[in-house]
Scaffold this active site. Structure first.
Site, PDB file in Angstrom:
ATOM      1  N   ASN A  35      -3.564  10.392  -8.996  1.00 37.02           N
ATOM      2  CA  ASN A  35      -4.655  10.775  -8.088  1.00 37.02           C
ATOM      3  C   ASN A  35      -4.795  12.295  -8.126  1.00 37.02           C
ATOM      4  O   ASN A  35      -3.995  13.000  -7.528  1.00 37.02           O
ATOM      5  CB  ASN A  35      -4.300  10.272  -6.678  1.00 37.02           C
ATOM      6  CG  ASN A  35      -5.315  10.671  -5.634  1.00 37.02           C
ATOM      7  OD1 ASN A  35      -6.361  11.229  -5.951  1.00 37.02           O
ATOM      8  ND2 ASN A  35      -5.000  10.381  -4.372  1.00 37.02           N
ATOM      9  N   LYS A  60      -6.972  14.059  -6.834  1.00 39.44           N
ATOM     10  CA  LYS A  60      -7.546  14.576  -5.579  1.00 39.44           C
ATOM     11  C   LYS A  60      -8.651  15.590  -5.887  1.00 39.44           C
ATOM     12  O   LYS A  60      -9.345  15.463  -6.889  1.00 39.44           O
ATOM     13  CB  LYS A  60      -6.440  15.141  -4.681  1.00 39.44           C
ATOM     14  CG  LYS A  60      -5.327  14.106  -4.458  1.00 39.44           C
ATOM     15  CD  LYS A  60      -4.389  14.453  -3.354  1.00 39.44           C
ATOM     16  CE  LYS A  60      -3.352  13.336  -3.202  1.00 39.44           C
ATOM     17  NZ  LYS A  60      -2.425  13.564  -2.128  1.00 39.44           N
ATOM     18  N   HIS A  98      -7.515   5.704   1.152  1.00 38.92           N
ATOM     19  CA  HIS A  98      -6.411   6.682   1.098  1.00 38.92           C
ATOM     20  C   HIS A  98      -6.253   7.336   2.469  1.00 38.92           C
ATOM     21  O   HIS A  98      -7.234   7.594   3.164  1.00 38.92           O
ATOM     22  CB  HIS A  98      -6.718   7.741   0.032  1.00 38.92           C
ATOM     23  CG  HIS A  98      -5.534   8.620  -0.267  1.00 38.92           C
ATOM     24  ND1 HIS A  98      -5.145   9.633   0.570  1.00 38.92           N
ATOM     25  CD2 HIS A  98      -4.637   8.620  -1.278  1.00 38.92           C
ATOM     26  CE1 HIS A  98      -4.063  10.218   0.066  1.00 38.92           C
ATOM     27  NE2 HIS A  98      -3.736   9.623  -1.053  1.00 38.92           N
ATOM     28  N   GLU A 147      -5.696  10.278   3.332  1.00 38.99           N
ATOM     29  CA  GLU A 147      -6.430  11.542   3.534  1.00 38.99           C
ATOM     30  C   GLU A 147      -7.874  11.268   3.949  1.00 38.99           C
ATOM     31  O   GLU A 147      -8.444  11.986   4.775  1.00 38.99           O
ATOM     32  CB  GLU A 147      -6.369  12.399   2.251  1.00 38.99           C
ATOM     33  CG  GLU A 147      -4.989  13.032   2.098  1.00 38.99           C
ATOM     34  CD  GLU A 147      -4.642  13.468   0.684  1.00 38.99           C
ATOM     35  OE1 GLU A 147      -5.497  13.386  -0.217  1.00 38.99           O
ATOM     36  OE2 GLU A 147      -3.478  13.883   0.497  1.00 38.99           O
ATOM     37  N   GLU A 195       1.989   4.448   1.113  1.00 42.27           N
ATOM     38  CA  GLU A 195       2.225   5.891   1.066  1.00 42.27           C
ATOM     39  C   GLU A 195       2.537   6.402   2.468  1.00 42.27           C
ATOM     40  O   GLU A 195       1.615   6.608   3.264  1.00 42.27           O
ATOM     41  CB  GLU A 195       0.982   6.613   0.545  1.00 42.27           C
ATOM     42  CG  GLU A 195       0.556   6.180  -0.835  1.00 42.27           C
ATOM     43  CD  GLU A 195      -0.315   7.236  -1.496  1.00 42.27           C
ATOM     44  OE1 GLU A 195       0.047   7.680  -2.579  1.00 42.27           O
ATOM     45  OE2 GLU A 195      -1.331   7.634  -0.923  1.00 42.27           O
ATOM     46  N   GLY A 239       2.471  14.878  -0.408  1.00 41.99           N
ATOM     47  CA  GLY A 239       2.330  16.317  -0.653  1.00 41.99           C
ATOM     48  C   GLY A 239       3.371  17.172   0.036  1.00 41.99           C
ATOM     49  O   GLY A 239       3.209  18.384   0.135  1.00 41.99           O
ATOM     50  N   SER A 245       5.081  12.130  -2.886  1.00 40.31           N
ATOM     51  CA  SER A 245       6.065  13.024  -3.504  1.00 40.31           C
ATOM     52  C   SER A 245       6.868  12.376  -4.638  1.00 40.31           C
ATOM     53  O   SER A 245       8.050  12.689  -4.829  1.00 40.31           O
ATOM     54  CB  SER A 245       6.996  13.621  -2.440  1.00 40.31           C
ATOM     55  OG  SER A 245       6.242  14.414  -1.538  1.00 40.31           O
TER      56      SER A 245
END
Ligand code: PGA
Length: 208
Positions: free
Chosen positions: A10, A12, A96, A98, A120, A126, A166
């Protein structure tokens, strides 16, 4: 039922045309286990999809990072699933965390066919703090139980449940060795050469 290992990258909201060309060259030159062993899907920002489609090796697939929930029409700024199909983009990342936290999206926009499910933990995205293999395995088992109860036992046994948060070259092998970890959704490390090491962790499954 054997579930093929799945590694998603991904990207992003990152990159320039030059960065994209560098990442694609790195992927095209990489030696990774065959398509029978691992399915690799990279997800560039929308604007780079045609470029990546034109340059990327054919054994790797491409995903969009989002798509409009309905057919096309007067929806300024949106991209429909038909457009993705028309471009030859078979995958999309939906729901997702985010997009949930920053853009207010919810489960209403996701559906249950042909999916790969990514677990996740938000504290791991991150941050450099990865879940332990035991934590990931425990949650994946819980998700599979949920699928069995609320969808069907076939869906539960065939759906690939991948871990994200991560993931890097140093921690991927131990995570991949967990029986219910069927691959990864990789953010930061998918922009770096170590993404290839993460793809290679699929070999842990084939040597079971
Ligand atoms: P990360 O992101 O690998 O940079 O933690 C994972 C993701 O958000 O998909």
């Amino acid at each position: 039922m054997a579930r093929k290992f799945f590694v998603g990258g991904n990207w992003k909201c990152n990159g320039t045309i030059d960065d994209v060309k560098k990442i694609v060259t790195m992927l095209n030159e990489s030696e990774v286990p065959s398509e029978d062993i691992v399915e690799v899907v990279v997800s560039p920002p929308f604007v780079f999809l045609p470029l990546v489609k034109a340059l990327l090796r054919s054994d790797f697939a491409i995903a969009a990072q989002n798509c409009w929930v309905r057919r096309g029409g007067a929806f300024t700024g949106e991209i429909s699933a038909e457009m993705l199909v028309n471009l030859g983009i078979p995958w999309v990342i939906l729901g997702h965390s985010e997009r949930r936290s920053l853009l207010g999206e919810s489960n209403d926009i996701t559906h249950w066919t042909n999916i790969v499910l990514a677990y996740e933990p938000v504290w791991a995205i991150g941050t450099g703090k990865v879940a332990t293999p035991a934590q990931a395995q425990e949650v994946h088992v819980g998700l599979r139980k949920w699928l069995s109860e609320y969808v069907s036992s076939e869906v539960a046994s065939s759906t690939r449940i991948i871990y994200g948060g991560s993931v890097n070259a140093a921690n991927c092998k131990e995570l991949a060795a967990q029986p219910d970890v069927d691959g990864f959704l990789v953010g930061g490390a998918s922009l770096k050469p170590e993404f290839v090491d993460i793809i290679k962790s699929a070999a842990v499954k084939s040597s079971d």
